[in-house]
Write a protein that holds these residues in place. Structure first.
Motif, mmCIF file in Angstrom:
data_model
loop_
_atom_site.group_PDB
_atom_site.id
_atom_site.type_symbol
_atom_site.label_atom_id
_atom_site.label_comp_id
_atom_site.label_asym_id
_atom_site.label_seq_id
_atom_site.Cartn_x
_atom_site.Cartn_y
_atom_site.Cartn_z
ATOM 1 N N TYR A 477 0.854 -1.194 0.000
ATOM 2 C CA TYR A 477 0.000 0.000 0.000
ATOM 3 C C TYR A 477 0.883 1.235 0.000
ATOM 4 N N ALA A 479 1.081 5.095 0.712
ATOM 5 C CA ALA A 479 0.340 6.088 1.512
ATOM 6 C C ALA A 479 0.053 7.348 0.706
ATOM 7 N N LYS A 480 -1.138 7.865 0.902
ATOM 8 C CA LYS A 480 -1.576 9.095 0.240
ATOM 9 C C LYS A 480 -1.596 10.249 1.246
ATOM 10 N N GLU A 481 -1.796 11.455 0.736
ATOM 11 C CA GLU A 481 -1.894 12.634 1.586
ATOM 12 C C GLU A 481 -3.061 12.470 2.573
ATOM 13 N N GLY A 482 -2.775 12.669 3.867
ATOM 14 C CA GLY A 482 -3.815 12.577 4.888
ATOM 15 C C GLY A 482 -4.016 11.194 5.455
ATOM 16 N N ASP A 483 -3.333 10.183 4.919
ATOM 17 C CA ASP A 483 -3.470 8.825 5.428
ATOM 18 C C ASP A 483 -2.829 8.673 6.804
ATOM 19 N N SER A 484 -3.358 7.717 7.561
ATOM 20 C CA SER A 484 -2.776 7.344 8.846
ATOM 21 C C SER A 484 -2.791 5.821 8.934
ATOM 22 N N ARG A 511 4.118 9.035 5.899
ATOM 23 C CA ARG A 511 4.117 10.188 5.007
ATOM 24 C C ARG A 511 3.659 9.764 3.619
ATOM 25 N N PRO A 512 3.123 10.733 2.858
ATOM 26 C CA PRO A 512 2.693 10.394 1.490
ATOM 27 C C PRO A 512 3.856 9.758 0.705
ATOM 28 N N GLY A 513 3.573 8.651 0.042
ATOM 29 C CA GLY A 513 4.594 7.946 -0.739
ATOM 30 C C GLY A 513 5.213 6.775 -0.008
ATOM 31 N N ASP A 514 5.008 6.680 1.300
ATOM 32 C CA ASP A 514 5.546 5.531 2.046
ATOM 33 C C ASP A 514 4.883 4.241 1.551
ATOM 34 N N LYS A 515 5.682 3.191 1.456
ATOM 35 C CA LYS A 515 5.172 1.885 1.036
ATOM 36 C C LYS A 515 5.023 0.979 2.257
#
Length: 524
Positions: A477, A479-484, A511-515
């Protein structure tokens, strides 16, 4: 599963109203008093006798009490005093209030005009403003934890609240004795008296409320020698006494936020003999009527969300309103003015007494503060060089504008402001002009209204196996902006701890872009 709930006890303003009352009447001087030749000094106050709340209305019953000093008729006029009162009853419309609600009433004597009709009759006119705030107590129950046996994920969010701990009325009584210095003659009778508490401070302590302040007193009195026909018919004495004490208060704890209004109630002064049997001691008894509100500031972690891992878990929420304290703040303002006597006033020789009242005309919440406008009303009593009019007085009104700084304040906040006169210094510049210096104290407690979604119930059901089987057993997955981690875990029915362990994470931050490697748990 079972919610762990906490009950929060709060107050809320239910209705407000304001009005002005005009009072006017002619008052006869009693037969026991001498004829009046000239008015020189006056003072007024309001006593509230009954506040009754009914549906959409608040009825206020009270009286305006006045005290007038005048010079007697004759070749050698001396000061005399007359007191009286004008009753009033006013009904105000306050939409939404009900019988049983409590109402806080604040009064302001905007104007008092006393005129001399003849030597036995006075005209009294007064303008009183009343501001009413009807309050109600309410309870809000909110979930703060979750008791569970099966695997479940839940999160909490912090909430700062001001819980009402104590709400009551009480009376603080004080007794003080003041002995005249040796160079003052003995007292025969008091002609005029002024007793005012200043710099009053309240502090919450364990099981009680501490009260400290200063008592400013002024007496104009007839000495024993004058009663026997000697000269120096009238003397004056002024002093300031520190006072302190406590009021028992069940539920009070050290550090609580204090919001206490006070009014000076019963006052009594008795002349008593000193150790030598001479009438030189002023025995003062005072009752201060207290309207007490104490708040316990608390940080709660309330339940804000839940999801299941082996079962479908849904949180039922509603929006609730909470009250928190944004700030407890204070500020001071200095005033330096000159006050001149009128052309018809007698010239000053000696300044005897000065007093002042702060009159607030408007309070407005602005950016980063509260804008306060009003006037400082000053009245001074002096001794004159004119034997025909040995006493005189002068009044002055000094407008002021002050910004009490409160960062982050907004239009949804409510403000309770208390004012006090910390210092008043008056001095004669010449026979017709006074130098006035004053320090005004402003104290405020600022409440902020908060709307929060709170969990009221939990619904547990079996998992939708078709939905669960449609999810991949393993996925990367991004991560997108605002994800937790909460959002990701809820999406895949995976515990947050498992995601952190699988991805060797030590914090909950992404953070956004984390896999993230997501592996469906064995329990699924």
């Amino acid at each position: 599963m079972e919610l762990v709930k906490k009950n929060i006890h709060m107050d809320q303003i239910k209705g407000q109203a304001a009005t002005q009352i005009t009072l006017e009447d002619d008052v006869n001087i009693s037969d026991s008093k001498p004829d009046a030749g000239k008015l020189i000094y006056d003072r007024g106050s309001v006593t509230l006798e009954e506040v009754k709340v009914t549906e959409d209305h608040v009825t206020v019953k009270g009286k305006m009490q006045f005290l007038v000093m005048y010079l007697t008729e004759g070749e050698h006029p001396v000061p005399a005093c007359l007191e009286g009162s004008l009753p009033f009853e006013e009904q105000l419309y306050a939409e939404g209030v009900e019988s049983g609600d409590s109402a806080n009433v604040k009064w302001n004597l905007e104007d008092l005009t006393v005129g001399l009709i003849n030597s036995r009759k006075l005209s009294v006119q007064a303008l009183i403003s009343l501001r009413i705030s009807a309050e109600m107590m309410y309870d809000e129950e909110t979930a703060v934890d979750l008791y569970h046996e099966e695997p479940v994920e839940y999160r909490r969010k912090p909430l700062r609240i001001a819980q009402m701990a104590v709400k009551k009325r009480d009376i603080f009584r004080m007794k003080e004795e003041l002995e005249l210095p040796q160079n003052y003659p003995n007292v025969f009778q008091i002609i005029w008296q002024s007793i005012e508490p200043t710099n009053v401070e309240f502090r919450a302590q364990e099981g009680k409320i501490s009260i400290q302040g200063d008592l400013n007193v002024f007496f104009l009195y007839e000495p024993e020698a004058a009663a026997e026909g000697e000269e120096n018919a009238v003397r004056s004495y002024e002093a300031s006494l520190p006072f302190g004490g406590t009021v028992d208060c069940s539920g009070c704890e050290d550090g609580m936020a204090v919001d206490i209004d006070y009014l000076l109630g019963h006052k009594e002064v008795e002349i008593r003999p000193d150790f030598d049997g001479e009438q030189r001691v002023f025995a003062i008894e005072i009752a201060m009527d207290l309207d007490i509100a104490l708040y316990e500031e608390e940080r709660l972690d309330i339940l804000s969300g839940v999801y299941g891992v082996v079962k479908e878990v849904e949180a039922v929420s509603k929006q609730a309103q909470f009250r928190g304290i944004l700030a407890r703040t204070s500020g001071k303002m200095k005033i330096a003015e000159h006050l001149k006597t009128g052309e018809s006033d007698v010239p000053m020789v000696q300044l005897l007494h000065s007093e002042a009242q702060i009159q607030i005309a408007d309070e407005e919440i602005v950016e980063n503060g509260v804008h306060i406008q009003g006037t400082l009303n000053v009245q001074c009593l002096y001794f004159s060089s004119d034997e025909r009019v040995p006493y005189g007085s002068v009044k002055g009104q000094f407008p002021f504008s002050y910004l009490l700084e409160v960062p982050d304040i907004n239009s949804n906040c409510t403000v309770k402001i208390q004012t006090g006169l910390e210092q008043l210094a008056t001095a004669m510049l010449d026979s017709s002009e006074l130098d006035i210096k004053a320090v005004m104290d402003f104290r405020a407690i600022v409440f902020e209204q908060k709307k929060e979604d709170i969990v009221t119930d939990i619904i547990v059901s079996e998992l939708d196996m078709d939905k669960l089987n449609g999810l991949p057993g393993i996925v990367i997955y991004i991560a997108k902006e605002g994800d937790s981690l909460w959002d990701v875990g809820r999406r895949y029915y995976v515990p947050i701890s498992q995601i952190k362990e699988t991805n060797d994470m030590t914090t909950d931050e992404i953070r956004p872009g984390d896999k993230l490697l997501i592996v469906k748990g064995l329990g699924n």
